[in-house]
Design a protein around this motif. Sequence first.
Motif, mmCIF file in Angstrom:
data_model
loop_
_atom_site.group_PDB
_atom_site.id
_atom_site.type_symbol
_atom_site.label_atom_id
_atom_site.label_comp_id
_atom_site.label_asym_id
_atom_site.label_seq_id
_atom_site.Cartn_x
_atom_site.Cartn_y
_atom_site.Cartn_z
ATOM 1 N N VAL A 50 0.854 -1.195 0.000
ATOM 2 C CA VAL A 50 0.000 0.000 0.000
ATOM 3 C C VAL A 50 0.885 1.239 0.000
ATOM 4 N N PHE A 51 0.512 2.223 -0.824
ATOM 5 C CA PHE A 51 1.149 3.533 -0.780
ATOM 6 C C PHE A 51 0.066 4.559 -0.474
ATOM 7 N N GLU A 52 0.298 5.362 0.567
ATOM 8 C CA GLU A 52 -0.657 6.408 0.951
ATOM 9 C C GLU A 52 0.044 7.750 1.036
ATOM 10 N N ASP A 53 -0.590 8.755 0.466
ATOM 11 C CA ASP A 53 -0.213 10.149 0.677
ATOM 12 C C ASP A 53 -1.509 10.951 0.639
ATOM 13 N N PRO A 54 -1.465 12.258 0.771
ATOM 14 C CA PRO A 54 -2.715 13.018 0.774
ATOM 15 C C PRO A 54 -3.506 12.941 -0.529
ATOM 16 N N THR A 59 -3.461 0.528 -3.487
ATOM 17 C CA THR A 59 -3.310 -0.805 -2.917
ATOM 18 C C THR A 59 -2.994 -1.804 -4.020
ATOM 19 N N GLY A 60 -1.902 -2.504 -3.866
ATOM 20 C CA GLY A 60 -1.494 -3.503 -4.848
ATOM 21 C C GLY A 60 -0.588 -2.907 -5.916
ATOM 22 N N ARG A 61 0.228 -3.773 -6.485
ATOM 23 C CA ARG A 61 1.245 -3.368 -7.463
ATOM 24 C C ARG A 61 0.653 -2.579 -8.625
ATOM 25 N N LYS A 62 -0.521 -2.971 -9.114
ATOM 26 C CA LYS A 62 -1.120 -2.295 -10.272
ATOM 27 C C LYS A 62 -1.555 -0.867 -9.957
ATOM 28 N N GLN A 63 -1.706 -0.550 -8.688
ATOM 29 C CA GLN A 63 -2.053 0.820 -8.306
ATOM 30 C C GLN A 63 -0.843 1.620 -7.838
ATOM 31 N N TYR A 64 0.066 1.028 -7.050
ATOM 32 C CA TYR A 64 1.161 1.853 -6.520
ATOM 33 C C TYR A 64 2.280 2.096 -7.526
ATOM 34 N N GLU A 65 2.565 1.156 -8.428
ATOM 35 C CA GLU A 65 3.636 1.395 -9.401
ATOM 36 C C GLU A 65 3.371 2.635 -10.269
ATOM 37 N N PRO A 66 2.168 2.794 -10.842
ATOM 38 C CA PRO A 66 1.917 3.999 -11.641
ATOM 39 C C PRO A 66 2.016 5.298 -10.836
ATOM 40 N N GLN A 67 1.754 5.251 -9.546
ATOM 41 C CA GLN A 67 1.894 6.462 -8.725
ATOM 42 C C GLN A 67 3.348 6.940 -8.760
ATOM 43 N N TRP A 68 4.301 6.003 -8.632
ATOM 44 C CA TRP A 68 5.719 6.368 -8.644
ATOM 45 C C TRP A 68 6.166 6.814 -10.030
ATOM 46 N N TYR A 69 5.753 6.077 -11.070
ATOM 47 C CA TYR A 69 6.129 6.472 -12.435
ATOM 48 C C TYR A 69 5.438 7.769 -12.846
ATOM 49 N N VAL A 129 3.806 2.159 2.617
ATOM 50 C CA VAL A 129 4.526 3.419 2.754
ATOM 51 C C VAL A 129 3.489 4.513 2.946
ATOM 52 N N GLN A 130 3.653 5.275 4.000
ATOM 53 C CA GLN A 130 2.790 6.430 4.254
ATOM 54 C C GLN A 130 3.638 7.686 4.135
ATOM 55 N N ASP A 131 3.252 8.566 3.211
ATOM 56 C CA ASP A 131 3.933 9.840 2.986
ATOM 57 C C ASP A 131 3.019 10.929 3.551
ATOM 58 N N LYS A 132 3.312 11.366 4.763
ATOM 59 C CA LYS A 132 2.448 12.306 5.485
ATOM 60 C C LYS A 132 2.962 13.729 5.294
ATOM 61 N N TRP A 133 2.318 14.457 4.386
ATOM 62 C CA TRP A 133 2.705 15.844 4.129
ATOM 63 C C TRP A 133 2.412 16.662 5.375
ATOM 64 N N ASP A 134 3.357 17.449 5.793
ATOM 65 C CA ASP A 134 3.251 18.231 7.023
ATOM 66 C C ASP A 134 2.876 17.345 8.213
ATOM 67 N N GLY A 135 3.255 16.077 8.144
ATOM 68 C CA GLY A 135 3.090 15.167 9.266
ATOM 69 C C GLY A 135 1.759 14.473 9.397
ATOM 70 N N ASN A 144 -11.131 10.853 1.256
ATOM 71 C CA ASN A 144 -10.708 9.496 0.937
ATOM 72 C C ASN A 144 -11.340 8.970 -0.347
ATOM 73 N N VAL A 145 -12.531 9.451 -0.687
ATOM 74 C CA VAL A 145 -13.149 9.074 -1.967
ATOM 75 C C VAL A 145 -12.264 9.544 -3.116
ATOM 76 N N PHE A 146 -11.761 10.767 -3.048
ATOM 77 C CA PHE A 146 -10.886 11.288 -4.093
ATOM 78 C C PHE A 146 -9.538 10.573 -4.101
ATOM 79 N N ARG A 147 -9.042 10.198 -2.948
ATOM 80 C CA ARG A 147 -7.782 9.459 -2.879
ATOM 81 C C ARG A 147 -7.933 8.079 -3.528
ATOM 82 N N GLN A 148 -9.084 7.439 -3.293
ATOM 83 C CA GLN A 148 -9.358 6.140 -3.927
ATOM 84 C C GLN A 148 -9.526 6.297 -5.437
#
Length: 173
Positions: A50-54, A59-69, A129-135, A144-148
Motif C-alpha cells: 500500500v502507498f498512501e499520501d494526501p 493498494t497492490g502493485r497495479k495501483q502503486y507502481e503507476p503512482q511512482w512512475y 509506505v505512508q507519505d504524510k505531508w506536514d506530518g 478518501n473518496v478522491f484518494r481512492q
Amino acid sequence: MSRVSVARLCHSVLSKSQVSKITPVRPVPDDLFAGRPSLKKLSLWDDEGVFEDPLTIATGRKQYEPQWYGLQTAFKEIERLGHEVTDAGNPIGLDLKTRYVVKGIGKEQVISSKVQIYYDKATGKITKVQDKWDGSLPDSSFTNVFRQLNSVSVPKMVGVPKNDEEDAKRGNQ
C-alpha cells in the motif's frame, strides 16, 4: 531485521547518502521520492503493498507502481532539499523536504513529509509506505473518496515499463 535487510528496503526509496546513515551496503543512487522509480526498486515491494499520501491510497502493485512512475510525468524537476532518517525500526521513519516543479506551468511546490516504511520481517518486502505531508494524512470520508479515485485513475493514464529494457529507455535503473 538485520542492517542489510533494512538497507535493502531503504534502497527502494532513499538516496545513497540517506542509506549510508543506516548501513554501509552500496545503495541504488536514485530514489522513488525523487521521481526515479525502477522495476528493480519496486521489486522490493510486496505485491499487495500500500502507498498512501494526501492524494492517493494505492493498494497492490497495479495501483502503486503507476503512482511512482507518474512523478516523471507530472513534474519537470524534483529536488531533495533535506532528509533525515529518524527511525531504523519497523516502520522505518524519514523526514523529507522536496521541491517539485509542475510540468507545463512551472509552478513550484515544496513539501515536507514524514514518511513511514513498513515491511514484513519474514519476507523483507515493503508492505506499506505512508507519505504524510506536514506530518499527517487526510482523515475524512469525502477526501478518501478522491484518494481512492486517484488510485484507480492514475494507472489508466500512466504506463509502467514491462521489462528492464523499457525501464532503461526511460532513464530508470
